[in-house]
Design a protein around this motif. Structure first.
Motif: not given
Length: 104
Positions: A78-83, A85-87, A97-101
């Motif tokens: 759930r936290q990954l989805n808030l970021c 991310a595709i799971v 993750p969709l974030q460049m970080a």
């Protein structure tokens, strides 16, 4: 194997506080993936832009409690989805993750 995620019911938080929580989460996840002790449970994919959890049950029991106050895999997803991310959940769980970080 698939994990359904429910909409997260949260109280409204100031945007900067929410961003801070997401940043802390990302740093913890980065620490998990980078830690050689857990490579048998979570590791980078060859592209260095995503990672895979190889055994979500063992990961939940051995790794999550060392980084979070819980061992609930669904909460982690759930936290990954808030970021944003595709799971992908199959025998193994791949996280994109969709974030460049998260680029290694």
């Amino acid at each position: 194997m698939s994990f359904a995620t429910e909409p997260l019911a949260m109280e409204q938080k100031p945007e900067d506080e929410e961003d801070h929580e997401i940043t802390n989460f990302i740093l913890k996840v980065w620490g998990m993936v980078e830690n050689a002790e857990y490579i048998h449970l979570i590791s980078w994919n060859p592209d260095g832009k995503s990672f895979t959890i190889h055994n979500h049950h063992a990961f939940s029991q051995e790794v999550l409690p060392k980084f979070f106050k819980h061992n609930k895999f669904n909460s982690f997803v759930r936290q990954l989805n808030l970021c944003e991310a595709i799971v992908e959940c199959n025998d193994m769980v791949s996280i994109f993750p969709l974030q460049m970080a998260f680029v290694r």
